[in-house]
Design a protein around this motif. Structure first.
Motif, PDB file in Angstrom:
ATOM      1  N   ASP A   1       0.835  -1.196   0.000  1.00 21.79           N
ATOM      2  CA  ASP A   1       0.000   0.000   0.000  1.00 21.79           C
ATOM      3  C   ASP A   1       0.871   1.248   0.000  1.00 21.79           C
ATOM      4  O   ASP A   1       1.958   1.268   0.587  1.00 21.79           O
ATOM      5  CB  ASP A   1      -0.916   0.030   1.219  1.00 21.79           C
ATOM      6  N   SER A   2       0.377   2.312  -0.643  1.00 27.32           N
ATOM      7  CA  SER A   2       1.096   3.582  -0.683  1.00 27.32           C
ATOM      8  C   SER A   2       0.965   4.312   0.645  1.00 27.32           C
ATOM      9  O   SER A   2      -0.011   4.127   1.379  1.00 27.32           O
ATOM     10  CB  SER A   2       0.518   4.468  -1.788  1.00 27.32           C
TER      11      SER A   2
ATOM     12  N   ALA B   1       1.511   8.285   2.663  1.00 29.54           N
ATOM     13  CA  ALA B   1       1.606   9.733   2.507  1.00 29.54           C
ATOM     14  C   ALA B   1       2.097  10.298   3.834  1.00 29.54           C
ATOM     15  O   ALA B   1       1.988   9.644   4.875  1.00 29.54           O
ATOM     16  CB  ALA B   1       0.254  10.321   2.133  1.00 29.54           C
TER      17      ALA B   1
ATOM     18  N   ARG C   1       6.547  15.609  -0.076  1.00 31.87           N
ATOM     19  CA  ARG C   1       6.626  15.104  -1.452  1.00 31.87           C
ATOM     20  C   ARG C   1       7.661  13.984  -1.521  1.00 31.87           C
ATOM     21  O   ARG C   1       8.523  13.889  -0.637  1.00 31.87           O
ATOM     22  CB  ARG C   1       6.981  16.233  -2.406  1.00 31.87           C
TER      23      ARG C   1
ATOM     24  N   ARG D   1      10.600  10.940   1.904  1.00 31.90           N
ATOM     25  CA  ARG D   1       9.665  12.045   1.758  1.00 31.90           C
ATOM     26  C   ARG D   1      10.357  13.311   2.248  1.00 31.90           C
ATOM     27  O   ARG D   1      11.149  13.285   3.191  1.00 31.90           O
ATOM     28  CB  ARG D   1       8.398  11.818   2.590  1.00 31.90           C
TER      29      ARG D   1
ATOM     30  N   ASP E   1      -2.197   5.589   2.334  1.00 35.62           N
ATOM     31  CA  ASP E   1      -2.979   6.409   1.406  1.00 35.62           C
ATOM     32  C   ASP E   1      -3.791   5.502   0.483  1.00 35.62           C
ATOM     33  O   ASP E   1      -3.278   5.016  -0.530  1.00 35.62           O
ATOM     34  CB  ASP E   1      -2.034   7.291   0.600  1.00 35.62           C
TER      35      ASP E   1
ATOM     36  N   SER F   1      -4.122   6.736  -3.378  1.00 36.32           N
ATOM     37  CA  SER F   1      -2.892   6.547  -4.144  1.00 36.32           C
ATOM     38  C   SER F   1      -2.646   5.060  -4.413  1.00 36.32           C
ATOM     39  O   SER F   1      -2.204   4.683  -5.509  1.00 36.32           O
ATOM     40  CB  SER F   1      -1.713   7.151  -3.384  1.00 36.32           C
ATOM     41  N   THR F   2      -2.942   4.229  -3.424  1.00 36.61           N
ATOM     42  CA  THR F   2      -2.805   2.779  -3.603  1.00 36.61           C
ATOM     43  C   THR F   2      -3.716   2.310  -4.725  1.00 36.61           C
ATOM     44  O   THR F   2      -3.311   1.554  -5.615  1.00 36.61           O
ATOM     45  CB  THR F   2      -3.148   2.033  -2.298  1.00 36.61           C
TER      46      THR F   2
ATOM     47  N   ARG G   1      -5.033   4.114  -7.215  1.00 37.13           N
ATOM     48  CA  ARG G   1      -4.587   4.663  -8.512  1.00 37.13           C
ATOM     49  C   ARG G   1      -3.458   3.823  -9.115  1.00 37.13           C
ATOM     50  O   ARG G   1      -3.462   3.535 -10.306  1.00 37.13           O
ATOM     51  CB  ARG G   1      -4.105   6.101  -8.352  1.00 37.13           C
ATOM     52  N   ARG G   2      -2.490   3.460  -8.276  1.00 36.12           N
ATOM     53  CA  ARG G   2      -1.363   2.654  -8.760  1.00 36.12           C
ATOM     54  C   ARG G   2      -1.847   1.287  -9.250  1.00 36.12           C
ATOM     55  O   ARG G   2      -1.469   0.826 -10.321  1.00 36.12           O
ATOM     56  CB  ARG G   2      -0.317   2.503  -7.654  1.00 36.12           C
TER      57      ARG G   2
END
Length: 125
Positions: A42-43, A45, A63, A71, A92, A95-96, A98-99
């Protein structure tokens, strides 16, 4: 739940194992970085929280930096005094998704499930 922790390590700047303050002049940009990761794929953030000498806290999204897990966030103290910073990190889910969807949808794998999952995530957001 076991195995769901997000870890923040290797925070920089860091002086004398945290026993001495990091120093900067008013108006100087200071980059704060850390390795942020979790088990699994998993992503994650992260946000950099900066507290002024008067107790006001501001938040800056971090970022991606150099390396997979790094980061970076930039801060700029605007008054003299003792400032503190904290790094908050979390899994996140968007984001997970989306990837994962960027891989599965073009390959025509579980497209309906991926789109339904994305719709639920965005409804919650």
């Amino acid at each position: 739940m076991r195995g769901q922790r997000v870890l923040v390590t290797d925070v920089w700047p860091f002086v004398a194992h945290g026993t001495r303050p990091v120093k900067a002049v008013v108006g100087e940009v200071v980059d704060v970085s850390a390795s942020v990761f979790r088990d699994g794929d998993d992503s994650v953030a992260a946000t950099l929280l900066l507290q002024s000498p008067t107790g006001i806290t501001t938040s800056t999204p971090m970022r991606p930096g150099d390396g997979i897990d790094r980061r970076v966030g930039s801060i700029r103290p605007d008054v003299e005094g003792a400032w503190t910073y904290t790094i908050e990190a979390w899994t996140d889910p968007i984001s997970t998704w989306r990837r994962r969807a960027a891989i599965k949808v073009p390959a025509d794998i579980d497209v309906e499930l991926e789109l339904a999952t994305g719709a639920l995530l965005f409804d919650r957001a």
